[in-house]
Write a protein that holds these residues in place. Structure first.
Motif, PDB file in Angstrom:
ATOM      1  N   ALA A  14     -14.363  22.064 -29.016  1.00  0.00           N
ATOM      2  CA  ALA A  14     -14.881  23.315 -29.573  1.00  0.00           C
ATOM      3  C   ALA A  14     -13.764  24.257 -30.012  1.00  0.00           C
ATOM      4  O   ALA A  14     -13.759  24.767 -31.133  1.00  0.00           O
ATOM      5  N   SER A  15     -12.792  24.495 -29.123  1.00  0.00           N
ATOM      6  CA  SER A  15     -11.736  25.470 -29.414  1.00  0.00           C
ATOM      7  C   SER A  15     -10.514  24.830 -30.057  1.00  0.00           C
ATOM      8  O   SER A  15      -9.662  25.545 -30.590  1.00  0.00           O
ATOM      9  N   GLU A  16     -10.410  23.496 -29.976  1.00  0.00           N
ATOM     10  CA  GLU A  16      -9.261  22.727 -30.443  1.00  0.00           C
ATOM     11  C   GLU A  16      -7.999  23.032 -29.641  1.00  0.00           C
ATOM     12  O   GLU A  16      -6.887  22.695 -30.046  1.00  0.00           O
ATOM     13  N   ALA A  17      -8.151  23.691 -28.488  1.00  0.00           N
ATOM     14  CA  ALA A  17      -7.014  23.971 -27.613  1.00  0.00           C
ATOM     15  C   ALA A  17      -6.488  22.674 -27.017  1.00  0.00           C
ATOM     16  O   ALA A  17      -7.254  21.767 -26.682  1.00  0.00           O
ATOM     17  N   ARG A  18      -5.171  22.595 -26.881  1.00  0.00           N
ATOM     18  CA  ARG A  18      -4.505  21.377 -26.428  1.00  0.00           C
ATOM     19  C   ARG A  18      -3.846  21.592 -25.072  1.00  0.00           C
ATOM     20  O   ARG A  18      -3.161  22.592 -24.852  1.00  0.00           O
ATOM     21  N   THR A  19      -4.047  20.642 -24.165  1.00  0.00           N
ATOM     22  CA  THR A  19      -3.424  20.656 -22.838  1.00  0.00           C
ATOM     23  C   THR A  19      -2.630  19.371 -22.674  1.00  0.00           C
ATOM     24  O   THR A  19      -3.155  18.279 -22.931  1.00  0.00           O
ATOM     25  N   ARG A  20      -1.383  19.493 -22.250  1.00  0.00           N
ATOM     26  CA  ARG A  20      -0.551  18.296 -22.083  1.00  0.00           C
ATOM     27  C   ARG A  20      -0.666  17.791 -20.648  1.00  0.00           C
ATOM     28  O   ARG A  20      -0.520  18.538 -19.689  1.00  0.00           O
ATOM     29  N   ILE A  21      -0.943  16.476 -20.536  1.00  0.00           N
ATOM     30  CA  ILE A  21      -1.000  15.834 -19.219  1.00  0.00           C
ATOM     31  C   ILE A  21       0.372  15.319 -18.829  1.00  0.00           C
ATOM     32  O   ILE A  21       0.832  15.521 -17.701  1.00  0.00           O
ATOM     33  N   THR A  22       1.039  14.612 -19.724  1.00  0.00           N
ATOM     34  CA  THR A  22       2.375  14.080 -19.456  1.00  0.00           C
ATOM     35  C   THR A  22       3.299  14.440 -20.603  1.00  0.00           C
ATOM     36  O   THR A  22       2.877  14.611 -21.739  1.00  0.00           O
ATOM     37  N   GLN A  23       4.589  14.552 -20.284  1.00  0.00           N
ATOM     38  CA  GLN A  23       5.608  14.880 -21.284  1.00  0.00           C
ATOM     39  C   GLN A  23       6.851  14.061 -21.000  1.00  0.00           C
ATOM     40  O   GLN A  23       7.324  13.998 -19.864  1.00  0.00           O
ATOM     41  N   GLY A  24       7.393  13.407 -22.029  1.00  0.00           N
ATOM     42  CA  GLY A  24       8.610  12.631 -21.864  1.00  0.00           C
ATOM     43  C   GLY A  24       9.313  12.464 -23.187  1.00  0.00           C
ATOM     44  O   GLY A  24       8.958  13.108 -24.184  1.00  0.00           O
ATOM     45  N   VAL A  77       0.850  -1.177   0.000  1.00  0.00           N
ATOM     46  CA  VAL A  77       0.000   0.000   0.000  1.00  0.00           C
ATOM     47  C   VAL A  77       0.891   1.233   0.000  1.00  0.00           C
ATOM     48  O   VAL A  77       1.668   1.448   0.918  1.00  0.00           O
ATOM     49  N   ALA A  78       0.811   2.035  -1.055  1.00  0.00           N
ATOM     50  CA  ALA A  78       1.656   3.214  -1.157  1.00  0.00           C
ATOM     51  C   ALA A  78       1.175   4.283  -0.197  1.00  0.00           C
ATOM     52  O   ALA A  78      -0.013   4.399   0.101  1.00  0.00           O
ATOM     53  N   ALA A  79       2.114   5.081   0.273  1.00  0.00           N
ATOM     54  CA  ALA A  79       1.762   6.165   1.183  1.00  0.00           C
ATOM     55  C   ALA A  79       0.840   7.146   0.494  1.00  0.00           C
ATOM     56  O   ALA A  79       0.947   7.405  -0.693  1.00  0.00           O
ATOM     57  N   ALA A  80      -0.086   7.718   1.276  1.00  0.00           N
ATOM     58  CA  ALA A  80      -1.025   8.687   0.706  1.00  0.00           C
ATOM     59  C   ALA A  80      -0.267   9.898   0.204  1.00  0.00           C
ATOM     60  O   ALA A  80       0.696  10.355   0.806  1.00  0.00           O
ATOM     61  N   GLU A  81      -0.742  10.438  -0.927  1.00  0.00           N
ATOM     62  CA  GLU A  81      -0.114  11.623  -1.481  1.00  0.00           C
ATOM     63  C   GLU A  81      -0.690  12.875  -0.849  1.00  0.00           C
ATOM     64  O   GLU A  81      -1.734  12.865  -0.224  1.00  0.00           O
ATOM     65  N   SER A  82       0.009  13.962  -1.041  1.00  0.00           N
ATOM     66  CA  SER A  82      -0.500  15.241  -0.588  1.00  0.00           C
ATOM     67  C   SER A  82      -1.802  15.545  -1.294  1.00  0.00           C
ATOM     68  O   SER A  82      -1.944  15.314  -2.489  1.00  0.00           O
ATOM     69  N   PRO A  83      -2.819  16.045  -0.577  1.00  0.00           N
ATOM     70  CA  PRO A  83      -4.088  16.361  -1.237  1.00  0.00           C
ATOM     71  C   PRO A  83      -3.979  17.501  -2.220  1.00  0.00           C
ATOM     72  O   PRO A  83      -4.881  17.752  -2.981  1.00  0.00           O
ATOM     73  N   THR A  84      -2.852  18.219  -2.230  1.00  0.00           N
ATOM     74  CA  THR A  84      -2.668  19.317  -3.167  1.00  0.00           C
ATOM     75  C   THR A  84      -2.153  18.782  -4.490  1.00  0.00           C
ATOM     76  O   THR A  84      -1.064  18.230  -4.562  1.00  0.00           O
ATOM     77  N   PRO A  85      -2.933  18.904  -5.578  1.00  0.00           N
ATOM     78  CA  PRO A  85      -2.478  18.366  -6.861  1.00  0.00           C
ATOM     79  C   PRO A  85      -1.236  19.075  -7.353  1.00  0.00           C
ATOM     80  O   PRO A  85      -1.091  20.285  -7.189  1.00  0.00           O
ATOM     81  N   SER A  86      -0.330  18.322  -7.958  1.00  0.00           N
ATOM     82  CA  SER A  86       0.842  18.927  -8.564  1.00  0.00           C
ATOM     83  C   SER A  86       0.528  19.285  -9.996  1.00  0.00           C
ATOM     84  O   SER A  86      -0.196  18.576 -10.674  1.00  0.00           O
ATOM     85  N   PRO A  87       1.065  20.392 -10.504  1.00  0.00           N
ATOM     86  CA  PRO A  87       0.715  20.802 -11.860  1.00  0.00           C
ATOM     87  C   PRO A  87       1.295  19.919 -12.940  1.00  0.00           C
ATOM     88  O   PRO A  87       0.841  19.938 -14.056  1.00  0.00           O
ATOM     89  N   SER A  88       2.322  19.147 -12.635  1.00  0.00           N
ATOM     90  CA  SER A  88       2.907  18.265 -13.644  1.00  0.00           C
ATOM     91  C   SER A  88       3.324  16.977 -12.974  1.00  0.00           C
ATOM     92  O   SER A  88       3.580  16.933 -11.782  1.00  0.00           O
ATOM     93  N   PRO A  89       3.385  15.881 -13.739  1.00  0.00           N
ATOM     94  CA  PRO A  89       3.718  14.594 -13.136  1.00  0.00           C
ATOM     95  C   PRO A  89       5.140  14.553 -12.612  1.00  0.00           C
ATOM     96  O   PRO A  89       6.062  15.057 -13.228  1.00  0.00           O
ATOM     97  N   SER A  90       5.292  13.915 -11.461  1.00  0.00           N
ATOM     98  CA  SER A  90       6.620  13.705 -10.910  1.00  0.00           C
ATOM     99  C   SER A  90       7.284  12.544 -11.622  1.00  0.00           C
ATOM    100  O   SER A  90       6.629  11.623 -12.069  1.00  0.00           O
ATOM    101  N   VAL A  91       8.598  12.585 -11.728  1.00  0.00           N
ATOM    102  CA  VAL A  91       9.310  11.479 -12.367  1.00  0.00           C
ATOM    103  C   VAL A  91       9.911  10.548 -11.336  1.00  0.00           C
ATOM    104  O   VAL A  91      10.604   9.610 -11.682  1.00  0.00           O
ATOM    105  N   SER A  92       9.665  10.801 -10.066  1.00  0.00           N
ATOM    106  CA  SER A  92      10.227   9.953  -9.025  1.00  0.00           C
ATOM    107  C   SER A  92       9.233   8.877  -8.634  1.00  0.00           C
ATOM    108  O   SER A  92       8.065   9.167  -8.407  1.00  0.00           O
ATOM    109  N   PRO A  93       9.676   7.620  -8.520  1.00  0.00           N
ATOM    110  CA  PRO A  93       8.773   6.571  -8.067  1.00  0.00           C
ATOM    111  C   PRO A  93       8.280   6.880  -6.662  1.00  0.00           C
ATOM    112  O   PRO A  93       9.015   7.398  -5.825  1.00  0.00           O
TER     113      PRO A  93
END
Length: 518
Positions: A335-345, A72-88
């Motif tokens: 509608a707007s065709e605007a693009r948002t990136r969730i992950t980048q690698g 069972v992984a430790a609970a994460e901070s309830p504050t969302p991070s704006p980008s994915p962490s690369v650390s396991p």
């Protein structure tokens, strides 16, 4: 029915819409989650992964047989991070009870009397640190379930509670995929020896693919949101063809063709088709090079090119398309065709290492979250699993390779599954916790997780329904005299299941339709 929906329903059964090979080809995706692959599709994928280089397995994967299976992984901070962490993420195992530990070399439960399973009682999964007994020979499923010793080679006939479904070739786990329609009125079956078949809830079946009409086994099936049509990809002269099939007659109609079709989905709001199309002439069976995310109006044939990307999944309200564009997952506003990136690698290089649908994001049932994959910082052959808000803000991030598309439970947890040592993970975006278990393939069954495991005190494997924390589980009661040979695939409304079983006096596995009561 609105005019828009009437238009696209008619278009699914209308003559084909041609898209020239020189044009960019698009990807479609429908977010229906109950998919299980049991033979060649998985075998090919696992063999390819095993031959590839990648990061070392996590501590939970490399634990010795006497170590806890559940992490069972430790609970994460309830504050969302704006980008994915690369650390396991750090993970801790449950504290084992001293009396529950089994010393190395201790006699296994196979030498003990095997108590009957009480299906009315909740019990803990074998392999948990809380169990004193631990099953052996986990890879020998046929031996552990004793299917072959159950009787003759002819499948058991239907009875009052079991309806034999599917073609005669759909036996002995020779099934690639079972996918229920969203309205639970039909289910699609695929397999190398019988192609694509649709069955209804009475057991009636219609054959979709005819002689000389091969289907692309690495591509997913997709149902129209109202269950009125089944979409699948065929392979004609090395090129992909997208077909729409009538579930009542099995008659299929060509919608479009391209060099490669990299995912597809139908909008629940407008009936538009989102599809990943590639015009590359790559010789690989599947290729992601040059893939464009395209929206097709099936009534008029009009196309909108939304840029690079494929493996699309419409949000439940039809406002957003989630997809994958070789360096990570994206959101595109329709509608707007605007693009948002969730992950980048770095550019992903593991396209042939898993079931092709693994790159398709999966929306939660209410559209609040989307589960997606990124490219692992440890290897461009591996993935990282993320859960993001509907606006693309990452709230959970796990560096963990998966082989199959993620799916959501009715309770709002996401299942990220692999095979064997890849393990199974259940992520809860509300509590920000992850539960990991070394197991074979698991599938969502309503608000629980179906997987193959013994129960505490049991030796033989069977299908069990675990809660999303893997703390407790119930055995699946398939009926007196029947043997459970594979995971149940439960209908979306939770009333029916299709499962591979061996009936009384038979050692032949076959697919049966049953009422679902687990």
């Amino acid at each position: 029915m609105t005019d828009d929906r009437a238009g696209w329903l008619a278009a699914l059964k209308a003559p084909k819409v041609w898209i020239p090979a020189a044009a960019a080809v698009t990807v479609i995706a429908v977010s229906v989650g109950l998919i299980v692959t049991t033979t060649a599709r998985r075998d090919d994928a696992v063999a390819a992964v095993g031959a590839s280089s990648g990061p070392a397995p996590s501590a939970s994967v490399t634990a010795e047989a006497g170590d806890p299976d559940v992490v069972v992984a430790a609970a994460e901070s309830p504050t969302p991070s704006p980008s994915p962490s690369v650390s396991p993420s750090a993970s801790v195992g449950p504290e084992p009870s001293p009396s529950a530990e089994v010393a190395d070399g201790a006699a296994g439960p196979a030498d003990e009397a095997e108590p009957e399973i009480d299906f009315s009682t909740v019990t803990i999964l074998n392999g948990s640190s809380r169990c004193q007994a631990r099953a052996q020979d986990t890879e020998d499923m046929a031996t552990r379930t004793k299917v072959k010793a159950h009787g003759g080679s002819t499948p058991a006939a239907s009875d009052a509670t079991h309806t034999l479904v599917g073609p005669s070739a759909a036996k002995n786990n020779n099934v690639d995929e079972i996918l229920w329609a969203p309205d639970s009125a039909h289910a699609a079956l695929t397999g190398l020896k019988f192609g694509v078949v649709i069955v209804d809830t009475s057991g009636r079946k219609v054959k979709v693919t005819r002689d000389g009409q091969p289907y692309e086994r690495l591509s997913p099936l997709r149902w129209a949101p109202d269950g009125s049509a089944l979409l699948f990809v065929g392979n004609v002269d090395g090129r992909h063809v997208l077909y729409s099939a009538d579930p009542e007659t099995g008659q299929s109609t060509e919608l479009l063709r391209a060099n490669r079709i990299n995912g597809y989905d139908i909008s629940p709001a407008t009936g538009e088709l989102a599809v990943g199309l590639s015009d590359t002439d790559a010789v690989d069976r599947m290729s992601a090079e040059g893939t464009r995310l395209v929206v097709v109006d099936l009534a008029s044939g009009a196309r909108t090119d939304l840029g690079s990307g494929g493996w699309p999944a419409w949000s439940p309200d039809g406002a957003t398309i989630a997809g994958f564009d070789s360096t990570g997952s994206i959101l595109v506003d329709r509608a707007s065709e605007a693009r948002t990136r969730i992950t980048q690698g770095d550019p992903y290089d593991g396209y042939l290492l898993g079931y092709w649908d693994v790159l398709t994001p999966a929306w939660s049932q209410d559209g609040t979250y989307v589960a997606a994959v990124g490219v692992s910082p440890e290897s461009d052959h591996w993935t990282t699993v993320v859960v993001a808000d509907a606006d693309g803000t990452v709230v959970m991030d796990r560096v963990a390779n998966v082989l199959y598309r993620m799916t959501w439970t009715d309770g709002g947890q996401v299942l990220a599954g692999g095979h064997g040592h890849y393990g199974t993970r259940v992520l809860d975006p509300v509590t920000r916790t992850t539960v990991e278990r070394r197991s074979w393939t698991a599938v969502v069954a309503g608000d629980g997780i179906a997987l193959r495991s013994p129960l505490c005190g049991q030796v033989e494997f069977g299908s069990v329904i675990a809660d999303p924390t893997f703390e407790t589980a119930r055995g699946v009661d398939v009926g007196d005299g029947w043997l459970d040979a594979a995971l149940p695939i439960v209908s979306p409304d939770g009333t029916l299941a299709i499962q591979m079983l061996a009936g009384p006096g038979s050692g032949a596995q076959a697919l049966y339709l049953m009422e679902w009561t687990a």
